[in-house]
Enzyme design. Sequence first.
Site, mmCIF file in Angstrom:
data_model
loop_
_atom_site.group_PDB
_atom_site.id
_atom_site.type_symbol
_atom_site.label_atom_id
_atom_site.label_comp_id
_atom_site.label_asym_id
_atom_site.label_seq_id
_atom_site.Cartn_x
_atom_site.Cartn_y
_atom_site.Cartn_z
ATOM 1 N N ASP A 45 0.738 -1.538 0.114
ATOM 2 C CA ASP A 45 -0.021 -0.485 -0.260
ATOM 3 C C ASP A 45 0.434 0.914 0.465
ATOM 4 O O ASP A 45 1.578 1.751 1.427
ATOM 5 C CB ASP A 45 -0.724 -0.085 1.551
ATOM 6 N N ASP A 46 0.608 2.267 -1.314
ATOM 7 C CA ASP A 46 1.353 3.549 -0.703
ATOM 8 C C ASP A 46 3.225 3.767 -0.938
ATOM 9 O O ASP A 46 3.603 4.458 -0.134
ATOM 10 C CB ASP A 46 1.073 4.258 0.665
ATOM 11 N N CYS A 83 -5.655 3.729 -4.200
ATOM 12 C CA CYS A 83 -6.517 2.212 -2.865
ATOM 13 C C CYS A 83 -7.434 1.241 -3.492
ATOM 14 O O CYS A 83 -6.829 0.387 -4.250
ATOM 15 C CB CYS A 83 -6.255 2.728 -1.886
ATOM 16 N N ARG A 87 -8.327 -1.939 -5.502
ATOM 17 C CA ARG A 87 -8.340 -2.943 -5.933
ATOM 18 C C ARG A 87 -9.802 -3.574 -6.505
ATOM 19 O O ARG A 87 -9.628 -4.852 -6.340
ATOM 20 C CB ARG A 87 -8.998 -3.099 -3.846
ATOM 21 N N LYS A 140 -6.632 -5.712 3.668
ATOM 22 C CA LYS A 140 -7.202 -5.012 3.221
ATOM 23 C C LYS A 140 -8.595 -4.430 2.617
ATOM 24 O O LYS A 140 -8.245 -5.369 1.279
ATOM 25 C CB LYS A 140 -6.691 -3.379 3.010
ATOM 26 N N HIS A 142 -11.452 -2.599 1.794
ATOM 27 C CA HIS A 142 -11.693 -1.284 1.422
ATOM 28 C C HIS A 142 -12.701 -0.868 -0.620
ATOM 29 O O HIS A 142 -11.728 -0.302 -0.861
ATOM 30 C CB HIS A 142 -9.713 -0.953 0.813
ATOM 31 N N HIS A 237 1.453 2.214 4.075
ATOM 32 C CA HIS A 237 0.653 3.013 3.850
ATOM 33 C C HIS A 237 0.490 4.325 5.156
ATOM 34 O O HIS A 237 1.009 3.716 5.880
ATOM 35 C CB HIS A 237 -1.049 2.861 3.798
ATOM 36 N N ASP A 339 -0.462 -1.068 -4.945
ATOM 37 C CA ASP A 339 -1.447 -0.946 -5.284
ATOM 38 C C ASP A 339 -1.274 1.182 -5.713
ATOM 39 O O ASP A 339 -2.432 1.446 -6.156
ATOM 40 C CB ASP A 339 -2.765 -0.987 -4.397
ATOM 41 N N ASN A 340 -1.047 2.178 -5.654
ATOM 42 C CA ASN A 340 0.237 3.434 -6.473
ATOM 43 C C ASN A 340 0.707 3.671 -5.544
ATOM 44 O O ASN A 340 1.567 2.878 -4.659
ATOM 45 C CB ASN A 340 -1.718 3.491 -5.611
ATOM 46 N N LYS A 415 0.780 9.302 -5.886
ATOM 47 C CA LYS A 415 -0.759 8.411 -5.490
ATOM 48 C C LYS A 415 -1.437 9.720 -5.758
ATOM 49 O O LYS A 415 -1.461 10.247 -5.559
ATOM 50 C CB LYS A 415 -0.244 8.755 -4.046
HETATM 51 CA CA LIG Z 1 -2.664 3.040 -1.558
#
Ligand SMILES: [Ca+2]
Length: 569
Positions: A45-46, A83, A87, A140, A142, A237, A339-340, A415
């Site tokens: 994540d991130d 995010c 997903r 996660k 989301h 994240h 994810d980003n 992001k």
């Molecule tokens: Ca993310």
Amino acid sequence: MTEHNKPLIMKIKSIFLLIFTLWVPCLSAVAEKAPRPNIIVIMSDDMGYSDIGCYGSEIDTPNLDALAAAGLRYTQFYNTGRCCPTRASLLTGLYAHQAGIGQMVKDYGRPGYRGTLSKNAVTIAEVLKTAGYSTYMAGKWHITTQLGPDGSKESWPRQRGFDRFYGTIIGAGSFFDPWTLTRGEKAITPDNDEGYQPEQYYYTDAISDNAVRYVNEHKESSKENPFFMYMAYTAAHWPMHALEKDIAKYKGRYDAGYEAIREARYKKMKELGVIKDSKLSKAPQLWKDFPEDLKAWELRCMEVYAAMVDNMDQGIGRLVQALKANGQLDNTLILYFQDNGGCAENRGRKPTAKPAEGVVPMGKDELQTLMVPERSRAGYPVLTGVNVMPGPSETYIAYGRNWANVSNTPFREYKATNHEGGIATPLIAHWPEGIRTKNGLRDQVGHLIDVMATCVDLSGADYPKIYKGYKMPPMEGMSLAGSFNSGETVDRQIMFEHYMKRAIRQGKWKLVSLKRQPWELYDMEEDRSELNNLAKAHPEKAKAMAELWESEAHRTLIYPKPGQKGKGH
Ligand SMILES: [Ca+2]
């Protein structure tokens, strides 16, 4: 050919035909019996394109590096830049808007923006279950507006195809006390979860440990069917939360400041071959210009970030060991991606307006109900702002724009944009029985939409036209399996849109814009860092791609946008 030879040739032909007739059913019988691979999709994540060792980082990621060394690294793989849409797209093989999540988990009343996974979309777990796979998820989710433990759960993991789930329904929270922590469908706290009581609770470890448990219990139950597992880490994240043992290792590693780290990464990336002719984009701020009295705090932010990535890698190592011990590593496809891109958000970098007072410990069964807790579970106030040293549960701070720029080396932007700093991700593919190349690089352009197509391809599952009475759009992606043992590339057309930032990649060309800004055109073979805008030099190309983006935007439910009555602008 003479007349005399004919009978002999015919005889040979007959023999070949006989061998072929006997051999082919024999071969197909073998093919049918070849066990289908387990598939594990790991997403962090991130994190930026340069944040793991085998893509240029100084952060220690020996386990991801080992997977890359025994498999493949893709150099032009894309996520959606954020995010929730990532997903939605990953799990359905559709563009995020087609899956109902073009923005975040809020219902804007337009088909592409419902904020909850669409019923006109099917998840990989749902599809693979029809082909006999067991399905597990840790991490996660989301992709739903349904957050309450007592409300509807029809778009929760268990209801969207996963046999077992441990993780969080919402997108962010404390790593020591995650909001919406759930086992199966039951809301839990780190203190009352009977299924998991480690000495020290830390969400990244919890995701790794529960995933290892799923793998082991699958084996122990002597199930002969393969499994699909989705591991969605929240590392790295915000908030910058990590265990002191992991942070200690990075003390002093960033003292040289942004430029030195960024240049070292850039050099290593070129040596590794994960970037080619991309130049280093301009940094938002130089280290010498960052306030001297805050430098110790700023360094600590990055030390904690590195520790978060390191801890995730340790967990991936435990997973690999479990697979190896179970004799399943060789026939498991592991995909790792992000994810980003690196996150420039300013979260927690200003002081807490009204800190909680006194020490009020939380009860064992008291659920966390906030993304940013007011107190740690031990009862201490959670603080933000400069010179609050991040790491422990009593802090809540993001690492900031300057380090995000380092994460995204050498690219522009962050992001939530569609420039390369927002949407470029590593992709590691490891599968000893299916990928013959070791330590290979693949320049094939790819996108999250390809994961569903790959899973369908390898599992032999049928992607449905109708699922539970709802019509399914066809998959948007292509199977990655074709590139597993071939370096040849196929030209692609890939769409992007998020909060009015937009892009389209077509072969080597990319048309991209920031929100309400004019289109920019780049040649990605020569300028992956998007520094030389060719829109004026190639107006016809820019116009044609802009028109293509518009028509594709209608097809993929980018239109109608929130607030729009009709279609189009
Ligand atoms: Ca993310």
